[in-house]
Design a protein around this motif. Structure first.
Motif, PDB file in Angstrom:
ATOM      1  N   GLN A 151       1.161  56.919  -1.918  1.00  0.00           N
ATOM      2  CA  GLN A 151       0.586  58.084  -2.580  1.00  0.00           C
ATOM      3  C   GLN A 151       1.560  58.708  -3.572  1.00  0.00           C
ATOM      4  OE1 GLN A 151      -0.846  60.782   0.439  1.00  0.00           O
ATOM      5  NE2 GLN A 151      -2.395  59.357   1.179  1.00  0.00           N
ATOM      6  N   LEU A 152       2.819  58.784  -3.199  1.00  0.00           N
ATOM      7  CA  LEU A 152       3.822  59.355  -4.107  1.00  0.00           C
ATOM      8  C   LEU A 152       4.046  58.457  -5.318  1.00  0.00           C
ATOM      9  CD1 LEU A 152       6.341  60.651  -1.433  1.00  0.00           C
ATOM     10  CD2 LEU A 152       5.019  62.063  -3.016  1.00  0.00           C
ATOM     11  N   GLY A 153       3.990  57.141  -5.111  1.00  0.00           N
ATOM     12  CA  GLY A 153       4.118  56.230  -6.235  1.00  0.00           C
ATOM     13  C   GLY A 153       2.976  56.390  -7.223  1.00  0.00           C
ATOM     14  N   LYS A 154       1.755  56.506  -6.705  1.00  0.00           N
ATOM     15  CA  LYS A 154       0.611  56.714  -7.587  1.00  0.00           C
ATOM     16  C   LYS A 154       0.715  58.057  -8.304  1.00  0.00           C
ATOM     17  CE  LYS A 154      -2.331  54.379  -8.112  1.00  0.00           C
ATOM     18  NZ  LYS A 154      -2.459  53.271  -9.099  1.00  0.00           N
ATOM     19  N   ALA A 155       1.188  59.088  -7.598  1.00  0.00           N
ATOM     20  CA  ALA A 155       1.349  60.398  -8.221  1.00  0.00           C
ATOM     21  C   ALA A 155       2.360  60.357  -9.363  1.00  0.00           C
ATOM     22  CB  ALA A 155       1.774  61.427  -7.174  1.00  0.00           C
ATOM     23  N   ALA A 156       3.333  59.434  -9.264  1.00  0.00           N
ATOM     24  CA  ALA A 156       4.354  59.302 -10.300  1.00  0.00           C
ATOM     25  C   ALA A 156       3.906  58.415 -11.452  1.00  0.00           C
ATOM     26  CB  ALA A 156       5.633  58.737  -9.685  1.00  0.00           C
ATOM     27  N   GLY A 157       2.704  57.850 -11.351  1.00  0.00           N
ATOM     28  CA  GLY A 157       2.209  56.995 -12.425  1.00  0.00           C
ATOM     29  C   GLY A 157       2.678  55.561 -12.341  1.00  0.00           C
ATOM     30  N   ALA A 158       3.119  55.124 -11.161  1.00  0.00           N
ATOM     31  CA  ALA A 158       3.566  53.748 -10.986  1.00  0.00           C
ATOM     32  C   ALA A 158       2.391  52.847 -10.614  1.00  0.00           C
ATOM     33  CB  ALA A 158       4.632  53.676  -9.890  1.00  0.00           C
ATOM     34  N   ARG A 159       2.577  51.550 -10.878  1.00  0.00           N
ATOM     35  CA  ARG A 159       1.648  50.546 -10.360  1.00  0.00           C
ATOM     36  C   ARG A 159       2.169  50.159  -8.988  1.00  0.00           C
ATOM     37  NH1 ARG A 159       0.819  44.359 -12.609  1.00  0.00           N
ATOM     38  NH2 ARG A 159      -0.985  43.851 -11.320  1.00  0.00           N
ATOM     39  N   VAL A 160       1.323  50.204  -7.964  1.00  0.00           N
ATOM     40  CA  VAL A 160       1.788  50.036  -6.592  1.00  0.00           C
ATOM     41  C   VAL A 160       1.260  48.736  -5.994  1.00  0.00           C
ATOM     42  CG1 VAL A 160       1.871  51.027  -4.278  1.00  0.00           C
ATOM     43  CG2 VAL A 160       1.926  52.532  -6.279  1.00  0.00           C
ATOM     44  N   ILE A 161       2.182  47.936  -5.457  1.00  0.00           N
ATOM     45  CA  ILE A 161       1.853  46.745  -4.688  1.00  0.00           C
ATOM     46  C   ILE A 161       2.163  47.050  -3.231  1.00  0.00           C
ATOM     47  CG2 ILE A 161       2.329  44.293  -4.290  1.00  0.00           C
ATOM     48  CD1 ILE A 161       3.317  44.136  -7.183  1.00  0.00           C
ATOM     49  N   GLY A 162       1.173  46.928  -2.365  1.00  0.00           N
ATOM     50  CA  GLY A 162       1.373  47.219  -0.948  1.00  0.00           C
ATOM     51  C   GLY A 162       1.377  45.961  -0.117  1.00  0.00           C
ATOM     52  N   VAL A 163       2.374  45.835   0.752  1.00  0.00           N
ATOM     53  CA  VAL A 163       2.448  44.711   1.691  1.00  0.00           C
ATOM     54  C   VAL A 163       2.018  45.215   3.063  1.00  0.00           C
ATOM     55  CG1 VAL A 163       3.934  42.993   2.782  1.00  0.00           C
ATOM     56  CG2 VAL A 163       4.309  43.620   0.395  1.00  0.00           C
ATOM     57  N   VAL A 164       1.108  44.492   3.691  1.00  0.00           N
ATOM     58  CA  VAL A 164       0.575  44.896   4.993  1.00  0.00           C
ATOM     59  C   VAL A 164       0.484  43.675   5.901  1.00  0.00           C
ATOM     60  CG1 VAL A 164      -0.778  46.778   3.990  1.00  0.00           C
ATOM     61  CG2 VAL A 164      -1.821  44.526   4.269  1.00  0.00           C
ATOM     62  N   GLY A 165       0.114  43.916   7.159  1.00  0.00           N
ATOM     63  CA  GLY A 165      -0.078  42.831   8.102  1.00  0.00           C
ATOM     64  C   GLY A 165      -1.480  42.821   8.657  1.00  0.00           C
ATOM     65  N   GLY A 166      -2.385  42.045   8.044  1.00  0.00           N
ATOM     66  CA  GLY A 166      -3.738  41.922   8.560  1.00  0.00           C
ATOM     67  C   GLY A 166      -4.792  42.531   7.660  1.00  0.00           C
ATOM     68  N   ALA A 167      -6.038  42.069   7.847  1.00  0.00           N
ATOM     69  CA  ALA A 167      -7.146  42.475   6.982  1.00  0.00           C
ATOM     70  C   ALA A 167      -7.467  43.959   7.107  1.00  0.00           C
ATOM     71  CB  ALA A 167      -8.376  41.631   7.309  1.00  0.00           C
ATOM     72  N   ALA A 168      -7.419  44.509   8.319  1.00  0.00           N
ATOM     73  CA  ALA A 168      -7.745  45.922   8.498  1.00  0.00           C
ATOM     74  C   ALA A 168      -6.744  46.811   7.762  1.00  0.00           C
ATOM     75  CB  ALA A 168      -7.769  46.271   9.981  1.00  0.00           C
ATOM     76  N   LYS A 169      -5.468  46.461   7.855  1.00  0.00           N
ATOM     77  CA  LYS A 169      -4.457  47.249   7.159  1.00  0.00           C
ATOM     78  C   LYS A 169      -4.552  47.043   5.650  1.00  0.00           C
ATOM     79  CE  LYS A 169      -1.237  47.692  11.002  1.00  0.00           C
ATOM     80  NZ  LYS A 169       0.156  47.576  11.487  1.00  0.00           N
ATOM     81  N   ALA A 170      -4.994  45.865   5.215  1.00  0.00           N
ATOM     82  CA  ALA A 170      -5.200  45.630   3.791  1.00  0.00           C
ATOM     83  C   ALA A 170      -6.273  46.561   3.248  1.00  0.00           C
ATOM     84  CB  ALA A 170      -5.579  44.166   3.547  1.00  0.00           C
ATOM     85  N   ALA A 171      -7.350  46.749   4.016  1.00  0.00           N
ATOM     86  CA  ALA A 171      -8.408  47.661   3.596  1.00  0.00           C
ATOM     87  C   ALA A 171      -7.889  49.092   3.496  1.00  0.00           C
ATOM     88  CB  ALA A 171      -9.578  47.578   4.572  1.00  0.00           C
ATOM     89  N   THR A 172      -7.047  49.489   4.444  1.00  0.00           N
ATOM     90  CA  THR A 172      -6.454  50.825   4.402  1.00  0.00           C
ATOM     91  C   THR A 172      -5.591  51.003   3.163  1.00  0.00           C
ATOM     92  OG1 THR A 172      -6.448  51.015   6.817  1.00  0.00           O
ATOM     93  CG2 THR A 172      -4.922  52.430   5.613  1.00  0.00           C
ATOM     94  N   ALA A 173      -4.776  49.992   2.848  1.00  0.00           N
ATOM     95  CA  ALA A 173      -3.900  50.073   1.681  1.00  0.00           C
ATOM     96  C   ALA A 173      -4.699  50.184   0.385  1.00  0.00           C
ATOM     97  CB  ALA A 173      -2.988  48.856   1.633  1.00  0.00           C
ATOM     98  N   ARG A 174      -5.794  49.471   0.301  1.00  0.00           N
ATOM     99  CA  ARG A 174      -6.643  49.572  -0.899  1.00  0.00           C
ATOM    100  C   ARG A 174      -7.229  50.976  -1.002  1.00  0.00           C
ATOM    101  NH1 ARG A 174      -8.373  44.489   1.143  1.00  0.00           N
ATOM    102  NH2 ARG A 174      -7.423  42.773  -0.041  1.00  0.00           N
ATOM    103  N   ALA A 175      -7.665  51.518   0.118  1.00  0.00           N
ATOM    104  CA  ALA A 175      -8.243  52.865   0.113  1.00  0.00           C
ATOM    105  C   ALA A 175      -7.200  53.911  -0.286  1.00  0.00           C
ATOM    106  CB  ALA A 175      -8.824  53.192   1.480  1.00  0.00           C
TER     107      ALA A 175
END
Length: 325
Positions: A151-175
């Motif tokens: 959230q802080l990265g997006k607030a700063a205007g950065a492009r954010v790549i999130g690393v997660v473990g599993g499909a459920a956490k991937a959905a959370t990261a996209r949200a």
């Protein structure tokens, strides 16, 4: 009052015990606080295990981050003074470090604002100097610490790549707003980051995991990139190859947020003002995945220790209905 206490070190679910005990007595410069909500942090698990950088005398109460009420009725956030942690009905904290709870956040959200978001802000801005338009790589992006950094990265205007473990956490990261999500269970982190950045790599890496996450980061950090070391949730503390950092021309930066409370408390308060403003504008909002009854606190700490949660688990002494103010 009731308090969860640790009488011997070990796994949280085994060593945390709900006791009836006296209210703590505040010392000079401290306040007695009635706990409204206590956010569960990974350091709470480390405290139970006896592996944290601070080892309070036994028995102690874990809980390093709370939303609480002062005796004169102010709603605040604080880091309790150990051994009287926040997984109790009452705790104590240094008055100088007690901050007003943002009005736009409920008790559970306010309890989850302080440590993770302060760590993220200092790591990304004070240490790494994240700039608008840069690429930020966040490990454990669906977790409590990682979600704050996203959230802080997006607030700063950065492009954010999130690393997660599993499909459920991937959905959370996209949200949460990640522009690219990498599932470490299914994807090659290095290849995915290189593909997402046209081969350049990530300008800033935010790593609360260590171990294999750090090893991958060193392989996909950009020219003049910055790797911010925040913690070692994997349990594996890497030994970085300084010759590699020299040849590839990147920086390895440590972030111990707690030192700012000692060395530059004014910066902590200024950061809190910034975070309060961000919350009012809707730029950040702690991801509280579960409001946990007080009776289930030990289980909540164990789940955070096991890495099976997304966002934040917040314990409510008054029950789930107590998080609405």
């Amino acid at each position: 009052m009731q308090a969860w206490r640790v009488h011997r070190n070990g796994e949280p679910s085994e060593v945390m015990r709900l006791d009836e005990t006296d209210r703590p007595v505040p010392g000079p410069g401290q306040l007695l606080l009635r706990v409204r909500a206590a956010n569960v942090n990974f350091p709470d698990a480390l405290l139970c295990r006896g592996h944290y950088q601070v080892r309070p005398p036994l028995p102690f109460t874990p809980g390093v981050e709370i939303c609480a009420e002062t005796e004169d009725g102010r709603r605040v956030i604080a880091t309790p003074t150990l051994p009287h942690g926040g997984l109790a009905e009452y705790t104590v904290a240094d008055e100088a470090a007690v901050l007003p709870a943002p009005e736009t956040l409920d008790d559970a959200e306010a309890a989850a604002l302080h440590i993770g978001y302060q760590t993220g802000w200092f790591g990304l801005h004070r240490r790494a100097g994240l700039r608008e338009g840069e690429t930020l790589l966040v490990h454990a992006a669906a977790g409590g610490v990682g979600s704050a950094a996203v959230q802080l990265g997006k607030a700063a205007g950065a492009r954010v790549i999130g690393v997660v473990g599993g499909a459920a956490k991937a959905a959370t990261a996209r949200a949460l707003g990640c522009d690219t999500v990498v599932d470490r269970h299914a994807d090659d982190i290095v290849a995915a980051v290189k593909e997402a950045t046209g081969g350049r790599g990530a300008d800033v890496v935010y790593d609360p995991v260590g171990g294999p996450a750090y090893a991958a980061s060193a392989k996909c950090v950009a020219f003049e990139g910055r790797i911010v070391v925040v913690g070692f949730a994997s349990g594996d503390i890497p030994a970085p190859g300084l010759n590699h950092a020299l040849v590839k021309n990147y920086a390895i930066l440590g972030l111990h947020w707690g030192l700012y409370n000692q060395k530059d408390p004014a910066a902590v308060r200024a950061c809190h003002d910034t975070l309060t403003d961000y919350a009012a504008k809707g730029l950040i909002k702690p991801l509280v995945s579960e409001r946990v009854p007080f009776a289930d606190a030990a289980s909540a700490v164990q789940r955070v220790a096991d890495g099976t949660t997304t966002g934040r688990l917040v314990v409510l002494p008054g029950g789930p209905e107590g998080a609405t103010r």
